[in-house]
Scaffold this motif. Sequence first.
Motif, PDB file in Angstrom:
ATOM      1  N   CYS A  68       4.467   1.983   0.025  1.00  0.00           N
ATOM      2  CA  CYS A  68       5.910   2.053  -0.226  1.00  0.00           C
ATOM      3  C   CYS A  68       6.336   3.403  -0.798  1.00  0.00           C
ATOM      4  O   CYS A  68       7.455   3.851  -0.558  1.00  0.00           O
ATOM      5  CB  CYS A  68       6.360   0.909  -1.139  1.00  0.00           C
ATOM      6  SG  CYS A  68       5.587   0.899  -2.760  1.00  0.00           S
ATOM      7  N   GLY A  69       5.447   4.076  -1.531  1.00  0.00           N
ATOM      8  CA  GLY A  69       5.789   5.400  -2.054  1.00  0.00           C
ATOM      9  C   GLY A  69       5.819   6.444  -0.943  1.00  0.00           C
ATOM     10  O   GLY A  69       6.888   6.940  -0.564  1.00  0.00           O
ATOM     11  N   PRO A  70       4.647   6.769  -0.378  1.00  0.00           N
ATOM     12  CA  PRO A  70       4.609   7.840   0.623  1.00  0.00           C
ATOM     13  C   PRO A  70       5.480   7.580   1.862  1.00  0.00           C
ATOM     14  O   PRO A  70       6.105   8.504   2.373  1.00  0.00           O
ATOM     15  CB  PRO A  70       3.128   7.899   1.017  1.00  0.00           C
ATOM     16  CG  PRO A  70       2.403   7.354  -0.158  1.00  0.00           C
ATOM     17  CD  PRO A  70       3.302   6.306  -0.741  1.00  0.00           C
ATOM     18  N   PHE A 108       0.828  -1.218   0.000  1.00  0.00           N
ATOM     19  CA  PHE A 108       0.000   0.000   0.000  1.00  0.00           C
ATOM     20  C   PHE A 108       0.861   1.268   0.000  1.00  0.00           C
ATOM     21  O   PHE A 108       0.690   2.131  -0.835  1.00  0.00           O
ATOM     22  CB  PHE A 108      -0.925  -0.063   1.228  1.00  0.00           C
ATOM     23  CG  PHE A 108      -1.778   1.142   1.457  1.00  0.00           C
ATOM     24  CD1 PHE A 108      -2.371   1.832   0.410  1.00  0.00           C
ATOM     25  CD2 PHE A 108      -2.019   1.592   2.759  1.00  0.00           C
ATOM     26  CE1 PHE A 108      -3.181   2.946   0.639  1.00  0.00           C
ATOM     27  CE2 PHE A 108      -2.825   2.698   2.994  1.00  0.00           C
ATOM     28  CZ  PHE A 108      -3.389   3.380   1.937  1.00  0.00           C
ATOM     29  N   ASN A 125       8.025   4.965   2.337  1.00  0.00           N
ATOM     30  CA  ASN A 125       9.387   4.460   2.169  1.00  0.00           C
ATOM     31  C   ASN A 125      10.127   5.086   0.982  1.00  0.00           C
ATOM     32  O   ASN A 125      11.305   4.788   0.772  1.00  0.00           O
ATOM     33  CB  ASN A 125       9.369   2.928   2.024  1.00  0.00           C
ATOM     34  CG  ASN A 125       8.427   2.238   3.007  1.00  0.00           C
ATOM     35  OD1 ASN A 125       7.444   1.620   2.623  1.00  0.00           O
ATOM     36  ND2 ASN A 125       8.698   2.381   4.295  1.00  0.00           N
ATOM     37  N   GLY A 126       9.441   5.920   0.201  1.00  0.00           N
ATOM     38  CA  GLY A 126      10.104   6.574  -0.929  1.00  0.00           C
ATOM     39  C   GLY A 126      10.590   5.605  -1.989  1.00  0.00           C
ATOM     40  O   GLY A 126      11.514   5.896  -2.739  1.00  0.00           O
ATOM     41  N   GLN A 127       9.967   4.445  -2.046  1.00  0.00           N
ATOM     42  CA  GLN A 127      10.395   3.408  -2.996  1.00  0.00           C
ATOM     43  C   GLN A 127       9.180   2.815  -3.699  1.00  0.00           C
ATOM     44  O   GLN A 127       8.485   1.983  -3.128  1.00  0.00           O
ATOM     45  CB  GLN A 127      11.171   2.300  -2.272  1.00  0.00           C
ATOM     46  CG  GLN A 127      11.622   1.158  -3.177  1.00  0.00           C
ATOM     47  CD  GLN A 127      12.691   1.585  -4.164  1.00  0.00           C
ATOM     48  OE1 GLN A 127      13.829   1.774  -3.809  1.00  0.00           O
ATOM     49  NE2 GLN A 127      12.302   1.759  -5.431  1.00  0.00           N
ATOM     50  N   LEU A 128       8.919   3.294  -4.916  1.00  0.00           N
ATOM     51  CA  LEU A 128       7.896   2.655  -5.743  1.00  0.00           C
ATOM     52  C   LEU A 128       8.603   1.628  -6.635  1.00  0.00           C
ATOM     53  O   LEU A 128       9.729   1.258  -6.359  1.00  0.00           O
ATOM     54  CB  LEU A 128       7.144   3.710  -6.563  1.00  0.00           C
ATOM     55  CG  LEU A 128       6.212   4.588  -5.701  1.00  0.00           C
ATOM     56  CD1 LEU A 128       5.868   5.885  -6.402  1.00  0.00           C
ATOM     57  CD2 LEU A 128       4.923   3.832  -5.365  1.00  0.00           C
ATOM     58  N   HIS A 129       7.895   1.146  -7.673  1.00  0.00           N
ATOM     59  CA  HIS A 129       8.485   0.172  -8.613  1.00  0.00           C
ATOM     60  C   HIS A 129       8.970  -1.058  -7.824  1.00  0.00           C
ATOM     61  O   HIS A 129      10.035  -1.620  -8.104  1.00  0.00           O
ATOM     62  CB  HIS A 129       9.663   0.826  -9.349  1.00  0.00           C
ATOM     63  CG  HIS A 129       9.996   0.184 -10.676  1.00  0.00           C
ATOM     64  ND1 HIS A 129      11.130   0.509 -11.370  1.00  0.00           N
ATOM     65  CD2 HIS A 129       9.369  -0.758 -11.429  1.00  0.00           C
ATOM     66  CE1 HIS A 129      11.193  -0.194 -12.490  1.00  0.00           C
ATOM     67  NE2 HIS A 129      10.128  -0.971 -12.558  1.00  0.00           N
ATOM     68  N   LEU A 130       8.138  -1.491  -6.863  1.00  0.00           N
ATOM     69  CA  LEU A 130       8.526  -2.542  -5.919  1.00  0.00           C
ATOM     70  C   LEU A 130       8.696  -3.879  -6.625  1.00  0.00           C
ATOM     71  O   LEU A 130       9.430  -4.757  -6.153  1.00  0.00           O
ATOM     72  CB  LEU A 130       7.447  -2.638  -4.837  1.00  0.00           C
ATOM     73  CG  LEU A 130       7.850  -3.175  -3.480  1.00  0.00           C
ATOM     74  CD1 LEU A 130       9.008  -2.382  -2.894  1.00  0.00           C
ATOM     75  CD2 LEU A 130       6.658  -3.130  -2.525  1.00  0.00           C
ATOM     76  N   LEU A 181       9.167   8.719   5.402  1.00  0.00           N
ATOM     77  CA  LEU A 181       9.132  10.031   4.737  1.00  0.00           C
ATOM     78  C   LEU A 181       7.959  10.886   5.192  1.00  0.00           C
ATOM     79  O   LEU A 181       8.007  12.107   5.106  1.00  0.00           O
ATOM     80  CB  LEU A 181       9.014   9.850   3.216  1.00  0.00           C
ATOM     81  CG  LEU A 181      10.195   9.297   2.448  1.00  0.00           C
ATOM     82  CD1 LEU A 181       9.953   9.469   0.961  1.00  0.00           C
ATOM     83  CD2 LEU A 181      11.476   9.988   2.858  1.00  0.00           C
TER      84      LEU A 181
END
Lengths: 375, 375
Positions: free
Chosen positions: A50-52, A48, A54-59, A113
């Motif tokens: 990882c972007g907002p 859900f 952990n700053g890591q998309l494209h998981l 983040l």
Amino acid sequence: MFITGIGRTKFGNLDKSLPELAYEAIVNAIHDSEQNIKDIDAIYVSNFLCGPLNGQLHLNSVISSLIPDLNIPILRIETACASSSVAFNQAINCGKFSNIMIVGVEKMTGPLLTSPIDAISMAGDREFDHREGLIFPASYAIIAQQYMGKYDIDHSVLEDVSYLNHKNSRLNPFAHFFHKEVSRELIKKSPMIADPLNLFDCSPLSDGSVAIVLSRESHSDRDIRILASQMSTDSISLTNRKNLTSFRSTKIASKNAYNEAKIKPSDVDILEVHDCFTISELIALEDLGICGTGKACELIKSGAIEIDGSIPVNTDGGLKANGHPIGATGLAQIYEIVTQLRLEAGKRQVDSPKIGMAQNIGGVGGTCGITILGV
Amino acid sequence: MFITGIGRTKFGNLDKSLPELAYEAIVNAIHDSEQNIKDIDAIYVSNFLCGPLNGQLHLNSVISSLIPDLNIPILRIETACASSSVAFNQAINCGKFSNIMIVGVEKMTGPLLTSPIDAISMAGDREFDHREGLIFPASYAIIAQQYMGKYDIDHSVLEDVSYLNHKNSRLNPFAHFFHKEVSRELIKKSPMIADPLNLFDCSPLSDGSVAIVLSRESHSDRDIRILASQMSTDSISLTNRKNLTSFRSTKIASKNAYNEAKIKPSDVDILEVHDCFTISELIALEDLGICGTGKACELIKSGAIEIDGSIPVNTDGGLKANGHPIGATGLAQIYEIVTQLRLEAGKRQVDSPKIGMAQNIGGVGGTCGITILGV
């Protein structure tokens, strides 16, 4: 279609990164399935925030890095708190592959983040609901107020739900609150979050990961049969809902799932429901047809949902006490049903269950995934 | 499987919200397909940055709100810049449904929660590459440096790629830079971003949406046949790659796609490639087997990739000039191939193409989706 392997991490405030958590669950699931990672044809990643956070998309590409030279299709699905049941549903619906892995993972504590509260609110409607202060505890508080008024019940049944989930989690070594004794007194005295919901009505922020291996063919007598997998969606804003004490997405998805499995609600032996807040456990029991509308309080007070009851619910501790690493939560429910149906649940084992069901929702019922498993 | 409807918005800096953009593309695609929205069995939503940029996740439920009382399965797929070709691939692989819609949407300008540069970098490796300053312009600059050194070429071929894409976009009224005359002089003089890449080597930040309707059966002679859809993944960090001037994910996915379509590279009449930076267009031409390794410069200088050439590339203007609303980009490529195969491309129409291919990548090739369409 069969579940041939399951693996998970402990849930809680863990000193592990997002890839480390996923890796641990993947290795455990592969080991449990007695297959080789090279036998896997595709991987569905569920997450859900990882972007907002952990700053890591494209998981999907991060997961690809964990398994060099595999180069199979790997993709990520996000449908808020229902991400992993939807990923599971997609994997089943994808007729192309023979052996598929689904990995749910979430990292919600440690250096982040954004505040987790701000991030989680992104599952709700930003355009209308947020402007009115309707982040999740507030939305579920309004739902609880309406429910409690409509059926003339008090807060004590919500305390029962919290107490039972914490009691079950004391029998589950992987649970977020395995080590924590929670008394009725502690629940009653816990601070108010959004009236009438107090701290013990709310599920925690957890880190964790669960992986499941699906196969078209059964290889072992520990394999569990998938009887049904369905999902449905509904509007995101509460302002579009005609009824706040029932979720249409649960009703539609479970009706379709009962039809697919050719069973009725009374055939279900064990149940996992999405108790992100205690009130949602009551609503789930009714929407799934386990009891009549407005009858959840009666069912809970009767003791029926306890481990030795007629329809044990959230034997792993539920979201409340097993934990709620959001992108892994729906798979954690499936993990528990598989463990129970295999009769491998140890101290929390239900007496020879044959059919188990899991209900996983996103937001305030904007998405619902339903899974029915059998031996 | 057939593409029976296509719809899109203009790309650019648009005064429309994420749901408004998606709604416009959905309506246009349904209208083009001559079906009713009630005929759609499932919707696949593709988006990359709705969380970090727009503070709105759970986009499948947002889309559900746009179409009241539909309650069908709707889900969101995120695989960075390859999100929409992967959603397209999933929709095709899901044998359960007869009529499926894929909606790609991205809102990258206007009031945003985070800087788009920070948000886009989430498609790259946070753990290793970011610490070294390897955000995307830097990564592609290193790739360009290696490529230019290895094959002894100068920046002029990258200027050719930029110039041709901008020239084509002047024939595409939906393109981000439809209204902008771009001379070779302007390209040459544009400011350096990451040596050797200057501003005109980089694709823009665009808002936009594209929707596609897929059907198992053909209803009209405007329907376009799907000959192949494949995806592959690779490691996220550049530090794990043995070769920086070729993307393994493109090679594997395109090889599988050629096999599935039973064609060879020379059978392709029109091509859309993922020119997020001009250098990636050269690498794509080689990885897809359109020309030999190290021969892209020669191919481009020969004029072959122009609209009247032997293998027209990015006739819509490509990511560089049609625009790059990330979650919609892969579908925009498919939109252009369909438009060309239907002979509806107006001033940029290629002479009777029969087979078209689209290559859509995520990150620096961590994900690749390949689509081959035919009449």
